[in-house]
Scaffold this motif. Structure first.
Motif, PDB file in Angstrom:
ATOM      1  N   ALA A  42       1.105  -0.938   0.088  1.00 24.11           N
ATOM      2  CA  ALA A  42       0.030  -0.053   0.206  1.00 24.11           C
ATOM      3  C   ALA A  42       0.847   1.220  -0.014  1.00 24.11           C
ATOM      4  O   ALA A  42       1.576   1.677   0.868  1.00 24.11           O
ATOM      5  N   PRO A  43       0.948   1.989  -1.103  1.00 23.82           N
ATOM      6  CA  PRO A  43       1.743   3.109  -1.125  1.00 23.82           C
ATOM      7  C   PRO A  43       0.899   4.595  -0.704  1.00 23.82           C
ATOM      8  O   PRO A  43      -0.137   4.549  -0.620  1.00 23.82           O
ATOM      9  N   GLU A  44       1.909   5.387   0.084  1.00 26.98           N
ATOM     10  CA  GLU A  44       1.444   6.700   0.457  1.00 26.98           C
ATOM     11  C   GLU A  44       2.514   7.332   0.327  1.00 26.98           C
ATOM     12  O   GLU A  44       3.638   7.132   0.279  1.00 26.98           O
ATOM     13  N   PRO A  45       2.214   8.787   0.051  1.00 24.25           N
ATOM     14  CA  PRO A  45       3.434   9.755   0.057  1.00 24.25           C
ATOM     15  C   PRO A  45       4.156   9.874   1.303  1.00 24.25           C
ATOM     16  O   PRO A  45       3.769   9.631   2.239  1.00 24.25           O
ATOM     17  N   GLU A  54       5.806  15.637   8.294  1.00 24.08           N
ATOM     18  CA  GLU A  54       4.810  16.350   7.033  1.00 24.08           C
ATOM     19  C   GLU A  54       5.164  16.072   5.609  1.00 24.08           C
ATOM     20  O   GLU A  54       6.433  15.588   5.550  1.00 24.08           O
ATOM     21  N   LEU A  55       4.256  16.362   4.711  1.00 25.64           N
ATOM     22  CA  LEU A  55       4.542  16.084   3.461  1.00 25.64           C
ATOM     23  C   LEU A  55       5.169  17.653   2.895  1.00 25.64           C
ATOM     24  O   LEU A  55       4.654  18.524   3.061  1.00 25.64           O
ATOM     25  N   GLN A  56       6.241  17.275   2.064  1.00 24.44           N
ATOM     26  CA  GLN A  56       7.060  18.448   1.400  1.00 24.44           C
ATOM     27  C   GLN A  56       7.228  17.833  -0.082  1.00 24.44           C
ATOM     28  O   GLN A  56       8.273  17.356  -0.201  1.00 24.44           O
ATOM     29  N   HIS A  57       6.503  18.007  -0.927  1.00 21.42           N
ATOM     30  CA  HIS A  57       6.601  17.460  -2.229  1.00 21.42           C
ATOM     31  C   HIS A  57       7.818  18.325  -2.750  1.00 21.42           C
ATOM     32  O   HIS A  57       8.402  17.416  -3.825  1.00 21.42           O
ATOM     33  N   ALA A  62       8.651  10.989  -3.176  1.00 16.17           N
ATOM     34  CA  ALA A  62       9.012   9.633  -2.781  1.00 16.17           C
ATOM     35  C   ALA A  62       7.393   8.915  -2.207  1.00 16.17           C
ATOM     36  O   ALA A  62       6.690   9.878  -1.629  1.00 16.17           O
ATOM     37  N   THR A  63       7.369   7.815  -2.165  1.00 15.52           N
ATOM     38  CA  THR A  63       6.633   7.075  -1.935  1.00 15.52           C
ATOM     39  C   THR A  63       6.572   5.901  -0.595  1.00 15.52           C
ATOM     40  O   THR A  63       7.906   5.138  -1.019  1.00 15.52           O
ATOM     41  N   PHE A 102       9.982   1.079   3.866  1.00 17.12           N
ATOM     42  CA  PHE A 102      10.382   1.158   2.435  1.00 17.12           C
ATOM     43  C   PHE A 102       9.948   2.250   1.718  1.00 17.12           C
ATOM     44  O   PHE A 102       8.660   2.517   1.791  1.00 17.12           O
ATOM     45  N   VAL A 103      10.785   2.809   1.096  1.00 19.15           N
ATOM     46  CA  VAL A 103      10.587   4.394   0.304  1.00 19.15           C
ATOM     47  C   VAL A 103      11.057   3.700  -1.133  1.00 19.15           C
ATOM     48  O   VAL A 103      12.021   3.042  -1.513  1.00 19.15           O
ATOM     49  N   ARG A 104      10.081   4.133  -2.066  1.00 23.10           N
ATOM     50  CA  ARG A 104      10.521   4.150  -3.551  1.00 23.10           C
ATOM     51  C   ARG A 104      10.565   5.558  -4.209  1.00 23.10           C
ATOM     52  O   ARG A 104       9.697   6.338  -4.046  1.00 23.10           O
ATOM     53  N   TYR A 105      11.758   5.867  -4.762  1.00 22.44           N
ATOM     54  CA  TYR A 105      11.901   7.211  -5.391  1.00 22.44           C
ATOM     55  C   TYR A 105      11.645   6.644  -6.961  1.00 22.44           C
ATOM     56  O   TYR A 105      12.468   5.940  -7.666  1.00 22.44           O
ATOM     57  N   GLU A 106      10.748   7.665  -7.489  1.00 23.57           N
ATOM     58  CA  GLU A 106      10.531   7.382  -9.029  1.00 23.57           C
ATOM     59  C   GLU A 106      11.626   8.490  -9.535  1.00 23.57           C
ATOM     60  O   GLU A 106      12.365   9.138  -9.111  1.00 23.57           O
ATOM     61  N   ALA A 107      11.863   8.111 -11.075  1.00 19.75           N
ATOM     62  CA  ALA A 107      12.844   8.809 -11.857  1.00 19.75           C
ATOM     63  C   ALA A 107      12.248  10.266 -11.520  1.00 19.75           C
ATOM     64  O   ALA A 107      11.119  10.714 -11.827  1.00 19.75           O
ATOM     65  N   GLY A 108      13.303  11.176 -11.583  1.00 18.83           N
ATOM     66  CA  GLY A 108      13.186  12.891 -11.785  1.00 18.83           C
ATOM     67  C   GLY A 108      13.060  13.253 -10.321  1.00 18.83           C
ATOM     68  O   GLY A 108      13.043  14.259  -9.929  1.00 18.83           O
TER      69      GLY A 108
END
Length: 108
Positions: A42-45, A54-57, A62-63, A102-108
């Motif tokens: 289950a992914p979440e920001p 806190e979220l800081q896009h 990352a997810t 577990f954190v996933r970083y997408e390209a970019g």
């Protein structure tokens, strides 16, 4: 007599970086198991720890992924097995550690 000029030169001295590598901490099937658990999880920001979480896009794109407890326990056990070698490598005593995430970083 000619006046002498002195020029201040700022030098950046690279910091010696030591990286602990544990090549066999997880075998190939275990790595694939973690990857599959992340794909099914289950992914979440992912949040940033500032004054609180806190979220800081603009800082962290990352997810964070919640994975199955059995896979989480497998990774926890693998990290526990290398705890003493990590501490010895860096010359420190480790009091405790945070839980696994577990954190996933997408390209970019």
């Amino acid at each position: 007599m000619r006046p002498s000029c002195t020029m201040a030169v700022e030098r950046w001295v690279p910091i010696s970086l030591q990286i602990f590598i544990a090549p066999d901490v997880l075998d190939a099937p275990s790595c694939r198991r973690v990857q599959a658990a992340m794909d099914a999880g289950a992914p979440e920001p992912a949040e940033v720890l500032a004054d609180g979480f806190e979220l800081q896009h603009d800082v962290r794109r990352a997810t964070q992924i919640e994975i199955a407890d059995t896979v989480l326990a497998m990774v926890d056990a693998a990290l526990d097995r290398v705890r003493i070698p990590i501490a010895s490598f860096y010359g420190v005593v480790l009091q405790s550690r945070e839980g696994v995430s577990f954190v996933r970083y997408e390209a970019g």
